[in-house]
Design a protein around this motif. Structure first.
Motif, PDB file in Angstrom:
ATOM      1  N   ALA A 191      20.853 -17.361  -2.153  1.00 14.16           N
ATOM      2  CA  ALA A 191      20.433 -18.743  -2.404  1.00 14.16           C
ATOM      3  C   ALA A 191      18.990 -18.959  -1.968  1.00 14.16           C
ATOM      4  CB  ALA A 191      21.356 -19.711  -1.677  1.00 14.16           C
TER       5      ALA A 191
ATOM      6  N   ASP B 208      16.795 -17.213  -4.506  1.00 18.01           N
ATOM      7  CA  ASP B 208      16.836 -17.978  -5.752  1.00 18.01           C
ATOM      8  C   ASP B 208      15.990 -19.239  -5.632  1.00 18.01           C
ATOM      9  OD1 ASP B 208      18.171 -18.700  -8.438  1.00 18.01           O
ATOM     10  OD2 ASP B 208      18.734 -20.408  -7.182  1.00 18.01           O
ATOM     11  N   CYS B 209      16.092 -19.909  -4.477  1.00 13.32           N
ATOM     12  CA  CYS B 209      15.309 -21.125  -4.249  1.00 13.32           C
ATOM     13  C   CYS B 209      13.819 -20.820  -4.243  1.00 13.32           C
ATOM     14  CB  CYS B 209      15.736 -21.767  -2.935  1.00 13.32           C
ATOM     15  SG  CYS B 209      14.949 -23.353  -2.596  1.00 13.32           S
TER      16      CYS B 209
ATOM     17  N   ARG C 201      12.689 -20.124  -7.868  1.00 11.81           N
ATOM     18  CA  ARG C 201      12.693 -21.338  -8.682  1.00 11.81           C
ATOM     19  C   ARG C 201      11.544 -22.263  -8.289  1.00 11.81           C
ATOM     20  NH1 ARG C 201      17.200 -22.441 -11.641  1.00 11.81           N
ATOM     21  NH2 ARG C 201      18.935 -20.982 -11.400  1.00 11.81           N
ATOM     22  N   CYS C 202      11.341 -22.423  -6.979  1.00  7.65           N
ATOM     23  CA  CYS C 202      10.272 -23.297  -6.515  1.00  7.65           C
ATOM     24  C   CYS C 202       8.898 -22.733  -6.872  1.00  7.65           C
ATOM     25  CB  CYS C 202      10.379 -23.497  -5.009  1.00  7.65           C
ATOM     26  SG  CYS C 202      11.816 -24.450  -4.481  1.00  7.65           S
TER      27      CYS C 202
ATOM     28  N   ALA D 188      14.966 -26.750  -5.570  1.00  3.88           N
ATOM     29  CA  ALA D 188      15.638 -26.447  -4.301  1.00  3.88           C
ATOM     30  C   ALA D 188      17.047 -27.020  -4.272  1.00  3.88           C
ATOM     31  CB  ALA D 188      14.821 -27.000  -3.134  1.00  3.88           C
TER      32      ALA D 188
ATOM     33  N   SER E 199      18.993 -27.583  -6.819  1.00  7.26           N
ATOM     34  CA  SER E 199      19.819 -26.772  -7.710  1.00  7.26           C
ATOM     35  C   SER E 199      20.333 -25.533  -6.991  1.00  7.26           C
ATOM     36  CB  SER E 199      19.011 -26.374  -8.946  1.00  7.26           C
ATOM     37  OG  SER E 199      19.746 -25.500  -9.779  1.00  7.26           O
ATOM     38  N   SER E 200      19.470 -24.872  -6.237  1.00  4.97           N
ATOM     39  CA  SER E 200      19.893 -23.703  -5.461  1.00  4.97           C
ATOM     40  C   SER E 200      20.871 -24.102  -4.368  1.00  4.97           C
ATOM     41  CB  SER E 200      18.671 -23.015  -4.847  1.00  4.97           C
ATOM     42  OG  SER E 200      17.810 -22.508  -5.839  1.00  4.97           O
ATOM     43  N   ALA E 201      20.661 -25.273  -3.764  1.00  7.31           N
ATOM     44  CA  ALA E 201      21.562 -25.743  -2.710  1.00  7.31           C
ATOM     45  C   ALA E 201      22.967 -26.002  -3.253  1.00  7.31           C
ATOM     46  CB  ALA E 201      21.001 -27.021  -2.079  1.00  7.31           C
TER      47      ALA E 201
ATOM     48  N   ILE F 291      17.695 -23.873   3.098  1.00 13.09           N
ATOM     49  CA  ILE F 291      17.171 -24.329   1.807  1.00 13.09           C
ATOM     50  C   ILE F 291      15.919 -25.179   2.011  1.00 13.09           C
ATOM     51  CG2 ILE F 291      17.666 -25.754  -0.218  1.00 13.09           C
ATOM     52  CD1 ILE F 291      19.057 -23.062  -0.260  1.00 13.09           C
TER      53      ILE F 291
ATOM     54  N   PHE G   8      12.314 -24.504   0.508  1.00 13.68           N
ATOM     55  CA  PHE G   8      11.587 -25.555  -0.213  1.00 13.68           C
ATOM     56  C   PHE G   8      10.132 -25.619   0.237  1.00 13.68           C
ATOM     57  CE2 PHE G   8      10.086 -29.975   0.312  1.00 13.68           C
ATOM     58  CZ  PHE G   8       9.886 -30.313  -1.019  1.00 13.68           C
TER      59      PHE G   8
END
Length: 259
Positions: A77, A80-81, A84-85, A111, A113-115, A151, A155
């Protein structure tokens, strides 16, 4: 920054939920894949480490797949975060050019979405642990705290990387490589006792160490983490958020022009 995030919290939540729902758009099972993927991951490790390599978890208070996934799922996660960020501004360039929405909102959307995915996968892990008779204690009530802080830390780092990626696109390509290297800097798939003394001494300086260590203490060992882990998690999260804010504020004027 916090005020802007709070002001646009409805938009952040709606777009994050929409992203989770539409991630597998076109697939026959659709949103169900959000549950199938972590279940499949847990199942694979269970088969490997209980059937093929049954001796791996000797001396541990829980089955090795549970011990492994307690850090592996949060790490997935986190990575992935970050990714994505890092791509949040580039991926939402069309909206940034047209809508008067603060830039950090798009990073927060990624963030969140990953959470959500982390919440789904870790909940499935809790159910799996119960099936293996790893019974809950009151310490489990604190598990959301290090998960949320992890997360939040991603972020902050992601806002730095996302801002720089808008100017230097190579950053977006380098992040997955760096994340892959970083995976081995914390004992996710191995025990820290297997490391040489100098590496064990350096472990607490790893930024993700306080978060993952606190998770395993609460979930695996059913005890409170060492006291210093709590301020360490808060310090890393606050430092990443502040740095992200400062970098974005410094480059905000040029950001929408370069993407």
């Amino acid at each position: 920054m916090i005020l802007n995030l709070y002001k646009h919290r409805g938009y952040i939540w709606r777009t994050a939920i929409s992203e989770v729902r539409n991630r597998y758009a076109g697939a026959g099972l659709g949103v169900v894949w959000n549950f199938i993927q972590p279940l499949a991951l847990i199942g694979i490790f269970t088969i490997v480490f209980t059937g093929i390599m049954p001796g791996r978890g000797q001396g541990m208070p829980v089955a090795y797949p549970v011990y492994l996934c307690a850090a592996l799922l949060p790490w997935f996660a986190f990575s992935d975060c970050l990714q994505r960020c890092t791509n949040a501004f580039v991926a939402n360039a069309a909206y940034l050019r047209k809508l008067p929405i603060p830039e950090q909102v798009f990073v927060a959307q990624a963030a969140l979405s990953s959470a959500i995915n982390l919440a789904i996968s870790f909940t499935l892990l809790l159910v799996f642990a119960l099936a293996l008779r790893h019974w809950p204690t009151w310490h489990w009530l604190l598990i959301p705290v290090p998960l949320a802080l992890l997360i939040a830390f991603a972020f902050g780092v992601g806002m730095v990387l996302g801002t720089l990626n808008a100017f230097i696109r190579d950053i977006g390509q380098a992040v997955p490589i760096l994340v892959g290297i970083g995976f081995w800097t914390y004992p996710v798939v191995y025990h820290k006792d297997h490391l040489p003394q100098w590496a064990q001494a350096a472990l607490p300086w790893n930024p993700v160490y306080p978060f993952l260590e606190a998770l395993r203490e609460l979930f695996i060992y059913d005890r409170m983490p060492p006291l210093w882990l709590w301020p360490a998690m808060l310090a890393w999260t606050a430092a990443a958020g502040l740095l992200g804010y400062l970098v974005l504020r410094r480059l905000r004027r040029e950001l929408r022009d370069v993407i």
